[in-house]
Design a protein around this motif. Sequence first.
Motif, PDB file in Angstrom:
ATOM      1  N   GLY A 190       0.811  -1.210   0.000  1.00 18.53           N
ATOM      2  CA  GLY A 190       0.000   0.000   0.000  1.00 18.53           C
ATOM      3  C   GLY A 190       0.842   1.257   0.000  1.00 18.53           C
ATOM      4  O   GLY A 190       1.614   1.485   0.939  1.00 18.53           O
ATOM      5  N   VAL A 191       0.701   2.082  -1.041  1.00 17.14           N
ATOM      6  CA  VAL A 191       1.468   3.326  -1.124  1.00 17.14           C
ATOM      7  C   VAL A 191       0.531   4.511  -1.375  1.00 17.14           C
ATOM      8  O   VAL A 191       0.807   5.386  -2.195  1.00 17.14           O
ATOM      9  CB  VAL A 191       2.574   3.267  -2.201  1.00 17.14           C
ATOM     10  CG1 VAL A 191       3.710   2.376  -1.750  1.00 17.14           C
ATOM     11  CG2 VAL A 191       2.007   2.806  -3.545  1.00 17.14           C
ATOM     12  N   PHE A 219       7.588  -2.592  -3.059  1.00 13.92           N
ATOM     13  CA  PHE A 219       6.221  -2.423  -2.584  1.00 13.92           C
ATOM     14  C   PHE A 219       5.247  -3.050  -3.572  1.00 13.92           C
ATOM     15  O   PHE A 219       5.583  -3.375  -4.716  1.00 13.92           O
ATOM     16  CB  PHE A 219       5.897  -0.943  -2.409  1.00 13.92           C
ATOM     17  CG  PHE A 219       5.794  -0.188  -3.712  1.00 13.92           C
ATOM     18  CD1 PHE A 219       4.582  -0.064  -4.377  1.00 13.92           C
ATOM     19  CD2 PHE A 219       6.932   0.375  -4.292  1.00 13.92           C
ATOM     20  CE1 PHE A 219       4.485   0.601  -5.577  1.00 13.92           C
ATOM     21  CE2 PHE A 219       6.842   1.049  -5.498  1.00 13.92           C
ATOM     22  CZ  PHE A 219       5.616   1.163  -6.156  1.00 13.92           C
ATOM     23  N   TYR A 220       3.999  -3.186  -3.114  1.00 14.93           N
ATOM     24  CA  TYR A 220       2.900  -3.570  -4.003  1.00 14.93           C
ATOM     25  C   TYR A 220       1.718  -2.660  -3.715  1.00 14.93           C
ATOM     26  O   TYR A 220       1.414  -2.369  -2.546  1.00 14.93           O
ATOM     27  CB  TYR A 220       2.466  -5.021  -3.786  1.00 14.93           C
ATOM     28  CG  TYR A 220       1.147  -5.322  -4.474  1.00 14.93           C
ATOM     29  CD1 TYR A 220       1.107  -5.572  -5.833  1.00 14.93           C
ATOM     30  CD2 TYR A 220      -0.058  -5.299  -3.767  1.00 14.93           C
ATOM     31  CE1 TYR A 220      -0.095  -5.796  -6.490  1.00 14.93           C
ATOM     32  CE2 TYR A 220      -1.272  -5.518  -4.403  1.00 14.93           C
ATOM     33  CZ  TYR A 220      -1.284  -5.772  -5.764  1.00 14.93           C
ATOM     34  OH  TYR A 220      -2.486  -5.986  -6.401  1.00 14.93           O
ATOM     35  N   ASP A 221       1.039  -2.219  -4.778  1.00 16.23           N
ATOM     36  CA  ASP A 221      -0.204  -1.472  -4.630  1.00 16.23           C
ATOM     37  C   ASP A 221      -1.150  -1.916  -5.732  1.00 16.23           C
ATOM     38  O   ASP A 221      -0.742  -2.085  -6.888  1.00 16.23           O
ATOM     39  CB  ASP A 221       0.044   0.035  -4.720  1.00 16.23           C
ATOM     40  CG  ASP A 221      -1.147   0.831  -4.202  1.00 16.23           C
ATOM     41  OD1 ASP A 221      -1.058   1.359  -3.079  1.00 16.23           O
ATOM     42  OD2 ASP A 221      -2.172   0.903  -4.916  1.00 16.23           O
ATOM     43  N   ALA A 266       1.164   2.745  -8.530  1.00 16.79           N
ATOM     44  CA  ALA A 266       2.398   1.984  -8.339  1.00 16.79           C
ATOM     45  C   ALA A 266       3.480   2.446  -9.312  1.00 16.79           C
ATOM     46  O   ALA A 266       4.653   2.582  -8.943  1.00 16.79           O
ATOM     47  CB  ALA A 266       2.116   0.494  -8.507  1.00 16.79           C
ATOM     48  N   ARG A 267       3.088   2.694 -10.545  1.00 15.29           N
ATOM     49  CA  ARG A 267       4.071   3.139 -11.546  1.00 15.29           C
ATOM     50  C   ARG A 267       4.679   4.485 -11.146  1.00 15.29           C
ATOM     51  O   ARG A 267       5.902   4.671 -11.212  1.00 15.29           O
ATOM     52  CB  ARG A 267       3.391   3.248 -12.915  1.00 15.29           C
ATOM     53  CG  ARG A 267       4.350   3.650 -14.044  1.00 15.29           C
ATOM     54  CD  ARG A 267       3.594   4.011 -15.312  1.00 15.29           C
ATOM     55  NE  ARG A 267       2.764   5.199 -15.125  1.00 15.29           N
ATOM     56  CZ  ARG A 267       3.242   6.449 -15.121  1.00 15.29           C
ATOM     57  NH1 ARG A 267       4.538   6.672 -15.279  1.00 15.29           N
ATOM     58  NH2 ARG A 267       2.424   7.468 -14.948  1.00 15.29           N
ATOM     59  N   ARG A 268       3.819   5.409 -10.699  1.00 11.15           N
ATOM     60  CA  ARG A 268       4.320   6.740 -10.333  1.00 11.15           C
ATOM     61  C   ARG A 268       5.232   6.675  -9.110  1.00 11.15           C
ATOM     62  O   ARG A 268       6.275   7.350  -9.068  1.00 11.15           O
ATOM     63  CB  ARG A 268       3.137   7.683 -10.062  1.00 11.15           C
ATOM     64  CG  ARG A 268       2.295   7.989 -11.277  1.00 11.15           C
ATOM     65  CD  ARG A 268       1.440   9.239 -11.056  1.00 11.15           C
ATOM     66  NE  ARG A 268       0.593   9.114  -9.891  1.00 11.15           N
ATOM     67  CZ  ARG A 268      -0.658   8.659  -9.916  1.00 11.15           C
ATOM     68  NH1 ARG A 268      -1.195   8.255 -11.061  1.00 11.15           N
ATOM     69  NH2 ARG A 268      -1.380   8.599  -8.818  1.00 11.15           N
ATOM     70  N   VAL A 269       4.847   5.876  -8.110  1.00  9.78           N
ATOM     71  CA  VAL A 269       5.664   5.765  -6.897  1.00  9.78           C
ATOM     72  C   VAL A 269       7.001   5.098  -7.205  1.00  9.78           C
ATOM     73  O   VAL A 269       8.049   5.507  -6.684  1.00  9.78           O
ATOM     74  CB  VAL A 269       4.894   4.997  -5.805  1.00  9.78           C
ATOM     75  CG1 VAL A 269       5.801   4.686  -4.623  1.00  9.78           C
ATOM     76  CG2 VAL A 269       3.687   5.800  -5.345  1.00  9.78           C
ATOM     77  N   ALA A 270       6.973   4.083  -8.061  1.00 13.79           N
ATOM     78  CA  ALA A 270       8.216   3.401  -8.433  1.00 13.79           C
ATOM     79  C   ALA A 270       9.188   4.372  -9.095  1.00 13.79           C
ATOM     80  O   ALA A 270      10.400   4.348  -8.827  1.00 13.79           O
ATOM     81  CB  ALA A 270       7.906   2.234  -9.377  1.00 13.79           C
ATOM     82  N   PRO A 311       0.924  -9.154  -4.211  1.00 20.84           N
ATOM     83  CA  PRO A 311       1.333  -9.242  -2.808  1.00 20.84           C
ATOM     84  C   PRO A 311       2.059 -10.546  -2.511  1.00 20.84           C
ATOM     85  O   PRO A 311       2.981 -10.581  -1.690  1.00 20.84           O
ATOM     86  CB  PRO A 311       0.008  -9.141  -2.040  1.00 20.84           C
ATOM     87  CG  PRO A 311      -1.066  -9.423  -3.028  1.00 20.84           C
ATOM     88  CD  PRO A 311      -0.537  -8.996  -4.354  1.00 20.84           C
ATOM     89  N   GLU A 312       1.666 -11.627  -3.197  1.00 23.65           N
ATOM     90  CA  GLU A 312       2.336 -12.912  -2.984  1.00 23.65           C
ATOM     91  C   GLU A 312       3.822 -12.829  -3.339  1.00 23.65           C
ATOM     92  O   GLU A 312       4.673 -13.364  -2.619  1.00 23.65           O
ATOM     93  CB  GLU A 312       1.666 -14.011  -3.823  1.00 23.65           C
ATOM     94  CG  GLU A 312       0.269 -14.381  -3.381  1.00 23.65           C
ATOM     95  CD  GLU A 312      -0.815 -13.527  -4.016  1.00 23.65           C
ATOM     96  OE1 GLU A 312      -2.003 -13.906  -3.915  1.00 23.65           O
ATOM     97  OE2 GLU A 312      -0.483 -12.467  -4.627  1.00 23.65           O
TER      98      GLU A 312
END
Length: 334
Positions: A8-9, A32-34, A40-44, A55-56
């Motif tokens: 979660g981001v 991380f995973y979102d 997710a792309r922007r945070v990465a 998540p797995e």
Amino acid sequence: MLKMGLLGVGHLGKIHLKCIRLAKEHYDLIGFYDADREMARRVAEEFHLPSFESPEALIAAADVVDVVTPTPTHFALVKMALLGGCHVFVEKPLTETLEEAEELIELAKATGKVVQVGHVERFNPALLALGDLKVKPYFIEAHRLAMFNPRGVDVSVVLDLMIHDLDIILKLADDEVSEVRASGVAVVSEQPDIVNARIEFKGGAVANLTASRISLKNMRKVRLFQPDAYISLDFLEKESQIVRLFDADAVGIPEEGQQFPLSTPKGPRIIHVDQPESGPINAIQMELESLANSINEGKPAAVSIEDGYRALALAHRISAAVAEHQGKLPPPTL
């Protein structure tokens, strides 16, 4: 060094991301995973951090996972992490239902993994400044008021805000709850936005709590009253004040703070006022570091999964009391 993965981001998740990096002596943040893939792309890109596809996959690569996702997802993700062999930090509230929390408690015991719940106010300087002061309140008054924010309105103000103070008073009172009475009103959302609760403990202590997310100002204060002291905690300003009464000839009156003489029917006494300081603290970083210490030293979490359950159970009792009270009210008329 523990390999930590973040689930979660969103707004709070990004704060956790930064705090994990600050705790670099304890954790290696592997990614991380979102579920929001565009987020997710922007945070990465912004944080130069791997975004896992599931998540797995993240759990399989981590020693510890930090769950900062919406409350309805907590149960499935914490369960997945424990079964995947990870220790867990999970934001409050622990789960949506007590049945889910009970299952996670049993699973944590079976796997031997540490689970810490994110009741961050335990690490607030206002509370930490009390140090070893003996606290045994007879009466507790708490106000947690916030200006309206659309985030969090999927749950009542009890689970959104009041649960912070429920964890604190359960810790300070250190007693079983005997009775709960409460009332509340949904003003701008589908769930109660303002709630007042009266909690009585078996030992006789009483707590009166108010939480509102439709206030015109922010306030996070807890006041404790006991025979030998009045203690005021301001969690927003991160300040505490301790007022105690001593006999004029008492031994051991603290040198720090201010003293004022007081004439009483029982003779002269001294009012002692102290405002202890604990220094600047990053509470989220501190709670994450405390989890690492618990894992490495084989000690219980500072805020255990059982602590999270007790706060959740009391929150549900208050919500049930609110619903019961609403059922007794006449329908509104225009």
